[in-house]
Scaffold this motif. Structure first.
Motif, PDB file in Angstrom:
ATOM      1  N   THR A 176       0.807  -1.221   0.000  1.00 40.68           N
ATOM      2  CA  THR A 176       0.000   0.000   0.000  1.00 40.68           C
ATOM      3  C   THR A 176       0.839   1.269   0.000  1.00 40.68           C
ATOM      4  N   ARG A 214      -6.960  -3.961  16.842  1.00 40.45           N
ATOM      5  CA  ARG A 214      -6.622  -2.725  17.544  1.00 40.45           C
ATOM      6  C   ARG A 214      -6.802  -2.873  19.048  1.00 40.45           C
ATOM      7  N   ARG A 255      -4.860  -1.756   7.150  1.00 43.18           N
ATOM      8  CA  ARG A 255      -6.003  -0.936   6.732  1.00 43.18           C
ATOM      9  C   ARG A 255      -6.359   0.085   7.810  1.00 43.18           C
ATOM     10  N   ASP A 256      -6.413  -0.364   9.069  1.00 45.56           N
ATOM     11  CA  ASP A 256      -6.742   0.547  10.164  1.00 45.56           C
ATOM     12  C   ASP A 256      -5.637   1.577  10.402  1.00 45.56           C
ATOM     13  N   ARG A 269      -3.547   2.808   8.206  1.00 43.79           N
ATOM     14  CA  ARG A 269      -3.595   3.828   7.146  1.00 43.79           C
ATOM     15  C   ARG A 269      -4.641   4.888   7.472  1.00 43.79           C
ATOM     16  N   ARG A 270      -5.791   4.452   7.981  1.00 48.32           N
ATOM     17  CA  ARG A 270      -6.826   5.418   8.362  1.00 48.32           C
ATOM     18  C   ARG A 270      -6.354   6.289   9.530  1.00 48.32           C
ATOM     19  N   LEU A 271      -5.690   5.659  10.485  1.00 47.18           N
ATOM     20  CA  LEU A 271      -5.192   6.377  11.652  1.00 47.18           C
ATOM     21  C   LEU A 271      -4.184   7.441  11.244  1.00 47.18           C
ATOM     22  N   ALA A 293      -3.754   8.820   8.323  1.00 46.95           N
ATOM     23  CA  ALA A 293      -4.373   9.844   7.489  1.00 46.95           C
ATOM     24  C   ALA A 293      -5.115  10.878   8.319  1.00 46.95           C
ATOM     25  N   ALA A 294      -5.543  10.479   9.535  1.00 41.26           N
ATOM     26  CA  ALA A 294      -6.272  11.413  10.397  1.00 41.26           C
ATOM     27  C   ALA A 294      -5.375  12.490  10.975  1.00 41.26           C
ATOM     28  N   GLU A 299      -5.488  13.666  15.923  1.00 38.79           N
ATOM     29  CA  GLU A 299      -6.544  12.669  16.078  1.00 38.79           C
ATOM     30  C   GLU A 299      -5.978  11.330  16.501  1.00 38.79           C
TER      31      GLU A 299
END
Length: 362
Positions: free
Chosen positions: A28, A315, A345-346, A348-350, A352-353, A357
């Motif tokens: 990714t 998580r 996946r999680d 990457r979201r973290l 990106a925040a 955050e």
């Protein structure tokens, strides 16, 4: 060595779960050594497999799944599983350029500055925005304690130090443990030993017939429920039972797998039950499993009152920067593959925040 190196993600452990996570990080867009680093305390590739006893051949291994992106094919079933899997993992690391650092022991993970985690190791310190913990269990064998244990004049060893059946030739061996390792040890040792005795805490449950997807999902759900409640995960066998294959059937018929309940005490010459029955022994082999190797995470205070780490997916509920793969419901080769993908996946979201955050409130 004293400088702190910054990366986005640190992966601790390079067994099935760690390599799966590293693969998905690379796939990714994360670059090894620049964006993430993989740290492994073992001397070479292979995870815990490299330490398996030589008589455990690849053909006797149940449920070994290939790593994502590269199949394990053409392996000689007569070769030791330690050799087959170690060579496969080494080839996998080269194929995807994962650049695993070893041997590197992680001593502690603690809170750093700016919402980062400080990963303190034998090779220096990394500051990361997220951590994938894939340390497995091999480094933490579980030894039960019983009255009189220190008086035993024979030899005591754990599965982690089992090297094969020939070392027990002519000896009286008590095997403690109702899991797959315990039954495998008994079936191997019996032809060489003078006598064997099988002792388990609970009566063994044998599973006849195929272990289909529905049964697998049900087993995973039971383990998942425990870690969701913050309880330590149980062994796979505790929820799936032992497969009733030809070797197990033969062992039962020949009296090798004739289970006795746990003894009350250990004597200098063997073991003794509360009703006065005794069994003389030269060796006690503790096939009593392993516990998750999570001591380095202690500074983060992730453990719940029940003794485990509460996990949603992969998580850690107490700290969304920390993902546990190969823990609880993902403690299988196929589970570890899926967990590695889910963790990335999680993460990457973290990331990106943004750091505000992602940081955990004090």
């Amino acid at each position: 060595m004293n400088s702190v190196r910054e990366v986005e993600v640190v992966v601790v452990g390079a067994g099935q779960a760690g390599l799966s996570a590293a693969f998905h990080l690379r796939r990714t867009g994360f670059e090894p050594e620049r964006d993430f680093v993989v740290l492994d305390r073992s001397p070479g590739p292979g995870g815990a497999w490299q330490f398996r006893w030589p008589s455990l051949t690849f053909g006797r291994v149940h449920g070994m799944n290939s790593l994502p992106g590269m199949e394990l094919t053409g392996a000689d079933p007569a070769r030791p599983s330690a050799e087959v899997v170690s060579e496969y993992f080494a080839a996998y690391e080269r194929a995807f350029g994962l650049r695993v650092r070893r041997p590197v022991g992680v001593r502690a993970v603690r809170e750093g500055d700016g919402g980062r985690l400080l990963v303190e190791t034998s090779a220096g310190t990394w500051a990361a925005r997220a951590l994938v913990n894939a340390t497995g269990t091999w480094d933490r064998p579980f030894w039960p304690r019983y009255p009189g244990q220190e008086t035993f004049r024979g030899r005591q060893l754990h599965t982690a130090r089992y090297a094969g059946p020939r070392e027990f030739a002519g000896q009286r061996v008590v095997v403690v443990g109702g899991g797959a390792s315990g039954t495998q040890h008994l079936l191997e040792i019996a032809p060489y030993a003078a006598a064997t005795t099988w002792v388990t805490r609970r009566p063994p449950v044998f599973r006849d017939g195929p272990f289909d997807e529905d049964a697998g999902r049900a087993a995973v759900a039971l383990v998942e429920e425990r870690v969701r409640r913050g309880l330590p995960p149980r062994s796979v066998v505790s929820v799936t039972g032992l497969p009733l294959n030809d070797a197990i059937r033969t062992g039962i018929e020949e009296g090798i797998l004739d289970r006795r309940p746990l003894f009350e005490r250990i004597t200098p010459d063997g073991v003794e039950w509360s009703d006065g029955r005794r069994v003389a022994a030269d060796v006690i082999l503790w096939a009593t499993g392993f516990r998750a190797a999570l001591g380095h995470l202690a500074p983060l205070r992730l453990r719940e009152p029940g003794g485990g780490i509460r996990v949603e997916g992969t998580r850690a509920v107490a700290d969304p920067r920390v993902h546990l793969v190969g823990y609880g419901p993902s403690a299988s080769t196929i589970g570890a593959n899926r967990a590695g993908r889910a963790a990335v996946r999680d993460i990457r979201r973290l990331l990106a925040a943004g750091p505000a955050e992602a940081a955990v409130a004090a």
